[in-house]
Scaffold this motif. Structure first.
Motif, PDB file in Angstrom:
ATOM      1  N   VAL A 197     -35.116  46.371 -28.312  1.00  0.00           N
ATOM      2  CA  VAL A 197     -36.531  46.648 -27.863  1.00  0.00           C
ATOM      3  C   VAL A 197     -37.533  46.182 -28.783  1.00  0.00           C
ATOM      4  O   VAL A 197     -37.494  46.667 -29.573  1.00  0.00           O
ATOM      5  CB  VAL A 197     -36.765  48.067 -27.904  1.00  0.00           C
ATOM      6  N   GLY A 198     -38.459  45.217 -27.679  1.00  0.00           N
ATOM      7  CA  GLY A 198     -39.173  44.330 -28.469  1.00  0.00           C
ATOM      8  C   GLY A 198     -38.518  43.091 -29.591  1.00  0.00           C
ATOM      9  O   GLY A 198     -37.818  42.853 -29.983  1.00  0.00           O
ATOM     10  N   ASP A 199     -38.819  43.645 -31.454  1.00  0.00           N
ATOM     11  CA  ASP A 199     -38.322  42.787 -32.615  1.00  0.00           C
ATOM     12  C   ASP A 199     -37.422  43.620 -33.083  1.00  0.00           C
ATOM     13  O   ASP A 199     -37.077  43.240 -34.253  1.00  0.00           O
ATOM     14  CB  ASP A 199     -39.213  42.219 -33.172  1.00  0.00           C
ATOM     15  N   LYS A 200     -36.809  44.970 -32.516  1.00  0.00           N
ATOM     16  CA  LYS A 200     -36.078  45.822 -33.374  1.00  0.00           C
ATOM     17  C   LYS A 200     -34.832  46.524 -32.703  1.00  0.00           C
ATOM     18  O   LYS A 200     -34.329  45.898 -30.896  1.00  0.00           O
ATOM     19  CB  LYS A 200     -37.245  47.887 -33.355  1.00  0.00           C
ATOM     20  N   THR A 201     -33.553  46.480 -33.043  1.00  0.00           N
ATOM     21  CA  THR A 201     -32.534  46.882 -32.866  1.00  0.00           C
ATOM     22  C   THR A 201     -32.408  47.667 -32.932  1.00  0.00           C
ATOM     23  O   THR A 201     -32.707  48.747 -33.595  1.00  0.00           O
ATOM     24  CB  THR A 201     -31.459  46.033 -33.445  1.00  0.00           C
ATOM     25  N   TYR A 202     -31.040  48.701 -31.917  1.00  0.00           N
ATOM     26  CA  TYR A 202     -30.991  49.722 -31.742  1.00  0.00           C
ATOM     27  C   TYR A 202     -29.486  50.110 -31.334  1.00  0.00           C
ATOM     28  O   TYR A 202     -29.117  49.425 -30.545  1.00  0.00           O
ATOM     29  CB  TYR A 202     -32.364  51.310 -30.607  1.00  0.00           C
ATOM     30  N   GLU A 203     -28.555  50.611 -31.884  1.00  0.00           N
ATOM     31  CA  GLU A 203     -27.728  51.696 -32.411  1.00  0.00           C
ATOM     32  C   GLU A 203     -27.039  52.617 -31.405  1.00  0.00           C
ATOM     33  O   GLU A 203     -27.847  53.716 -31.824  1.00  0.00           O
ATOM     34  CB  GLU A 203     -26.074  51.047 -33.425  1.00  0.00           C
TER      35      GLU A 203
END
Length: 470
Positions: free
Chosen positions: A117-123
């Protein structure tokens, strides 16, 4: 960072239900939303359309007693204020206070367990896709050259147009057509099928069209839109009806033909999620990737807010609990909020006959017999009830005041598999519209007795004995 137990992508009716269901079980939840929470229902569907319908109804009633002018700009501002009021219970702050994490942005899968999401990663361990749908825009030549309306931008107008062509005779088109006409807009509705609301009981669709036509809405049914042109005054729609061609002109064009699931740009196919128009799911609302579920318009088959809510709970529970629940579509109901309202639960008569043959029983109740309807001039209504040979509800269709509320009582009987004749035991307040269902149930109750095998035998025996004595 520790993976989320559940990541919900989309925060409309289905997404919010899924998120709150998981939070109720103490799970760690992330909600990802590209716009604002609330989805189509809050911003461009159920809420603003019903607010507009209510304002238009007040104007319609007022015009019976006085000549009034309508400030459509002020009305649209009030409609938007209603959406904002509903949104107060859906803001990111409300979601975060409930225990969810919230991220604004567009989600894209980079693996079955990770999104960007944008420049971030989520797990996440599990996911629920609840991205909804967008207005379907047909490939009509020239349409992309004009500034047409859909339900997404309709409520953002500064004022209503003086004249409008509504393309599509489904629920959205019918509701907005009547509301606009009551607010002083000259409306022409174009429908390609021979009748509006083409999937409903034909006589009920015709009744609604006739009612709106009597108010002044112009209908062009069985008419295909084949081209759109921009004019100095607005738009021109080129049409075909059989072998005849024609043109219609108006200030603007409202496209209300249907919805298309939001599946593009998320990388679903890259990670193995099967997509065919919408996201393909099994009876557990599970996609082809076992840790990813879907609910609402993006999964279908019913593009209704209450169905998204229904699916959202099941999808979330299946994602976070060890026992899978199957989704059951045998008891679906919906309402169209024209005036009069139309509501339906279950099968049409034709569908019931195709499944059950001539063993079905069909009942009709006209509001002309209902005392409550007699107290209101011009009140019309009709109920068509379809039951099995033993009196179980197969389908119900109601047109009239409070139809959306009345269908709920039928839906209870149908979903709980109760014989409709039992409703006559329930005391209904008088005079109410709901009393029509009690009266109808008395007919079913009597027929249940008369059609009982033992009673039928003695009735036929008695008839034969009488004929012999004569």
């Amino acid at each position: 960072m520790k993976p989320y137990d559940l990541i919900v992508i989309g925060s409309g009716a289905g997404g919010l239900t899924a998120a709150f269901t998981a939070l109720g079980f103490g799970k760690r939840v992330l909600i990802v939303e590209k716009d604002r929470p609330g989805g189509e229902c809050t911003w461009s569907g159920c809420v603003p359309s019903k607010a507009l319908i209510n304002q238009a109804k007040e104007v319609h009633i007022a015009r019976k007693f006085a000549t009034i002018t309508v400030d459509s700009g002020a009305i649209l501002e009030r409609v938007r204020a209603v959406s904002e009021h509903v949104y107060e219970e859906e803001t990111p702050e409300v979601l975060q206070k409930a225990g969810a994490d919230y991220v604004n942005g567009f989600a894209r899968f980079i693996s079955p367990t990770r999104i960007e999401v944008g420049d971030k990663t989520y797990e996440g361990k599990k996911f629920v896709l609840a991205t909804g749908s967008s207005p379907f825009v047909p490939p009509i030549p020239g349409l992309d050259q004009v500034d047409y309306l859909t339900n997404e931008n309709f409520f953002q107008q500064a004022t209503l147009p003086e004249t409008v062509i509504v393309l599509g005779g489904g629920p959205i088109g019918m509701e907005l057509a009547q509301a606009m006409h009551r607010l002083g807009v000259q409306v022409t509705l174009v429908e390609m099928m021979p009748e509006i609301l083409s999937r409903e009981e034909p006589e009920f669709s015709a009744l609604i069209r006739q009612r709106l036509a009597a108010e002044g809405v112009r209908f062009e049914v069985g008419t295909k839109a084949v081209g759109v042109e921009k004019t100095s005054a607005g738009v021109r729609l080129n049409t075909e009806k059989g072998s005849e061609t024609g043109t219609l002109e108006a200030d603007n064009l409202l496209v209300a033909i249907g919805r298309a699931p939001n599946v593009n740009g998320m990388g679903l196919e890259d990670i193995g999620v099967d997509v065919d128009k919408g996201v393909k799911v099994n009876q557990h609302l599970q996609t082809s990737v076992k840790n990813i579920y879907a609910c609402g318009d993006v999964a279908g088959p019913y593009l209704l807010s209450h169905m998204a809510n229904f699916q959202g709970k099941i999808a979330a529970m299946n994602a976070i609990l060890p026992i899978n629940r199957s989704v059951d579509y045998s008891h679906v109901a919906w309402a169209t909020f024209t005036d009069p309202e139309f509501a339906r639960a279950g099968l049409t008569e034709q569908e019931a006959r195709e499944l059950h043959g001539d063993s079905i029983r069909v009942y009709r109740y006209d509001f002309a017999k209902l005392d409550r309807a007699k107290t209101k001039a011009g009140d019309v209504g009709l109920i068509k009830l379809i039951v099995s040979r033993r009196g179980k509800v197969l389908g119900a269709h109601i047109i009239g005041e409070r139809a959306g509320e009345l269908i709920a009582e039928v839906q209870v009987m149908k979903t709980l598999n109760l014989n409709f004749g039992k409703l006559q035991k329930v005391i209904h307040p008088y005079p109410t519209y709901a009393d029509s269902l009690r009266q109808l149930s008395q007919q079913v109750f009597l027929d249940n007795i008369l059609k009982h095998p033992v009673v039928s035998f003695f009735r036929s025996f008695g008839k034969a004995e009488k004929q012999t004595s004569e």
